[in-house]
Motif scaffolding. Structure first.
Motif, mmCIF file in Angstrom:
data_model
loop_
_atom_site.group_PDB
_atom_site.id
_atom_site.type_symbol
_atom_site.label_atom_id
_atom_site.label_comp_id
_atom_site.label_asym_id
_atom_site.label_seq_id
_atom_site.Cartn_x
_atom_site.Cartn_y
_atom_site.Cartn_z
ATOM 1 N N VAL A 42 0.933 -1.054 -0.121
ATOM 2 C CA VAL A 42 -0.145 0.002 0.305
ATOM 3 C C VAL A 42 0.752 1.090 0.030
ATOM 4 O O VAL A 42 1.967 1.346 0.766
ATOM 5 N N GLU A 43 0.663 2.163 -0.779
ATOM 6 C CA GLU A 43 1.571 3.303 -0.921
ATOM 7 C C GLU A 43 1.129 4.368 0.204
ATOM 8 O O GLU A 43 -0.260 4.922 0.175
ATOM 9 N N VAL A 44 1.921 4.795 0.845
ATOM 10 C CA VAL A 44 1.812 5.691 1.908
ATOM 11 C C VAL A 44 2.783 6.814 1.989
ATOM 12 O O VAL A 44 4.023 6.470 2.018
ATOM 13 N N GLY A 45 2.356 8.095 1.837
ATOM 14 C CA GLY A 45 3.625 9.139 1.618
ATOM 15 C C GLY A 45 4.455 8.940 0.645
ATOM 16 O O GLY A 45 5.820 9.364 0.724
ATOM 17 N N GLY A 46 3.838 8.397 -0.511
ATOM 18 C CA GLY A 46 4.859 8.250 -1.680
ATOM 19 C C GLY A 46 5.672 7.007 -1.785
ATOM 20 O O GLY A 46 6.562 6.868 -2.627
ATOM 21 N N ASP A 64 4.841 11.561 4.396
ATOM 22 C CA ASP A 64 3.599 12.032 5.273
ATOM 23 C C ASP A 64 3.619 11.681 6.662
ATOM 24 O O ASP A 64 2.885 12.107 7.613
ATOM 25 N N HIS A 65 4.694 10.936 7.099
ATOM 26 C CA HIS A 65 4.963 10.705 8.547
ATOM 27 C C HIS A 65 6.133 11.094 9.123
ATOM 28 O O HIS A 65 6.781 10.509 10.280
ATOM 29 N N THR A 66 7.086 12.011 8.733
ATOM 30 C CA THR A 66 8.157 12.489 9.371
ATOM 31 C C THR A 66 8.104 12.990 10.618
ATOM 32 O O THR A 66 9.041 12.501 11.610
ATOM 33 N N THR A 93 -0.687 12.008 10.270
ATOM 34 C CA THR A 93 0.192 12.414 9.345
ATOM 35 C C THR A 93 0.854 13.818 9.859
ATOM 36 O O THR A 93 0.504 14.472 10.768
ATOM 37 N N ASN A 94 1.697 14.358 8.786
ATOM 38 C CA ASN A 94 2.571 15.355 9.314
ATOM 39 C C ASN A 94 1.306 16.683 9.306
ATOM 40 O O ASN A 94 1.314 17.558 10.345
ATOM 41 N N GLU A 95 0.547 16.607 8.671
ATOM 42 C CA GLU A 95 -0.630 17.719 8.593
ATOM 43 C C GLU A 95 -1.576 17.714 9.733
ATOM 44 O O GLU A 95 -1.797 18.561 10.254
ATOM 45 N N ALA A 96 -1.845 16.292 10.329
ATOM 46 C CA ALA A 96 -2.471 16.187 11.592
ATOM 47 C C ALA A 96 -1.762 16.863 12.720
ATOM 48 O O ALA A 96 -2.150 17.851 13.671
ATOM 49 N N PHE A 97 -0.269 16.931 12.710
ATOM 50 C CA PHE A 97 0.442 17.180 13.705
ATOM 51 C C PHE A 97 0.546 18.942 13.615
ATOM 52 O O PHE A 97 0.593 19.567 14.533
ATOM 53 N N VAL A 191 -3.706 5.118 8.652
ATOM 54 C CA VAL A 191 -3.318 6.382 8.493
ATOM 55 C C VAL A 191 -4.563 7.260 8.993
ATOM 56 O O VAL A 191 -5.835 6.988 8.600
ATOM 57 N N VAL A 192 -4.292 7.992 10.126
ATOM 58 C CA VAL A 192 -5.426 8.947 10.334
ATOM 59 C C VAL A 192 -5.177 10.575 10.207
ATOM 60 O O VAL A 192 -3.861 10.832 10.126
ATOM 61 N N ASP A 193 -6.278 11.182 10.014
ATOM 62 C CA ASP A 193 -5.869 12.810 9.896
ATOM 63 C C ASP A 193 -5.630 13.551 11.068
ATOM 64 O O ASP A 193 -6.017 14.615 11.106
#
Length: 198
Positions: A42-46, A64-66, A93-97, A191-193
């Motif tokens: 499954v592709e996650v964060g490229g 997306d998870h750095t 994800t980074n956006e969530a943080f 993965v959660v937002d």
């Protein structure tokens, strides 16, 4: 003369053996790559997430998870999440943080706040491997709601809404699963937002 001839023979034998070793190594490497490419990823964060790799080995490749990876390292949880598990991780994800109040992430990453950071991160982990189908079955069984205990000790509440599977934390914040069933060798990632707070 015999010595030179024997030396050449040994050199030739050594060269052939070395060539054979290189060929078998190349074949093994190709075989490994072929095996890896045949995995259902499954592709996650490229990046493809390989079911044969553990949670940490896969997470470090997701762009997306750095922030999550940095937090896991700061909390000293790398060895735990690399262990046999199995674990179910709800991975913000980074956006969530980034959506947290300004300065929250920087504060959590400070060494003196390691206990708080560990509490927040382990609130995103459930013991055992819980698939999306398992979550939906629990929601159905619970009459539209499922309460699941986390490794941290508090619970997450799962339900279904127009966006899919919703997760509500102890503070009343609700997030959603955006990518489900990212299988790992030691569990599964969803993965959660939203960053969930105990």
């Amino acid at each position: 003369m015999k010595l030179v001839h024997r030396s050449r023979a040994l050199s030739t034998a050594f060269a052939l053996a070395l060539a054979g070793l290189c060929a078998s190594t190349a074949f093994a490497a190709t075989g490994d790559m072929a095996g890896m490419s045949m995995e259902k990823t499954v592709e996650v964060g490229g990046a493809p997430m390989y079911p044969s790799k553990n949670i940490i080995e896969n997470a470090v490749n997701s762009k997306d998870h750095t922030t999550l990876v940095a937090a896991v390292k700061a909390a000293g949880l790398v060895d735990t999440l690399s262990g046999p598990g199995p674990f179910t991780v709800f991975a913000p994800t980074n956006e969530a943080f980034a959506a947290l109040p300004a300065g929250t992430v920087d504060t959590l990453l400070k060494p003196e706040n390691k206990a708080t950071l560990t509490k927040v991160l382990t609130y995103h982990v459930v013991a055992g491997k819980v698939s999306a189908a398992d979550v939906l079955a629990l929601i159905k069984k619970g009459g539209g709601k499922a309460v699941v205990k986390t490794v941290e000790g508090d619970s997450l509440t799962f339900s279904k809404d127009a966006k899919g599977v919703a997760i509500t934390d102890d503070k009343g914040n609700t997030g959603h699963v955006t990518i489900a069933d990212v299988n790992q060798s030691n569990g599964v990632i969803h993965v959660v937002d939203t960053v969930l707070m105990p």
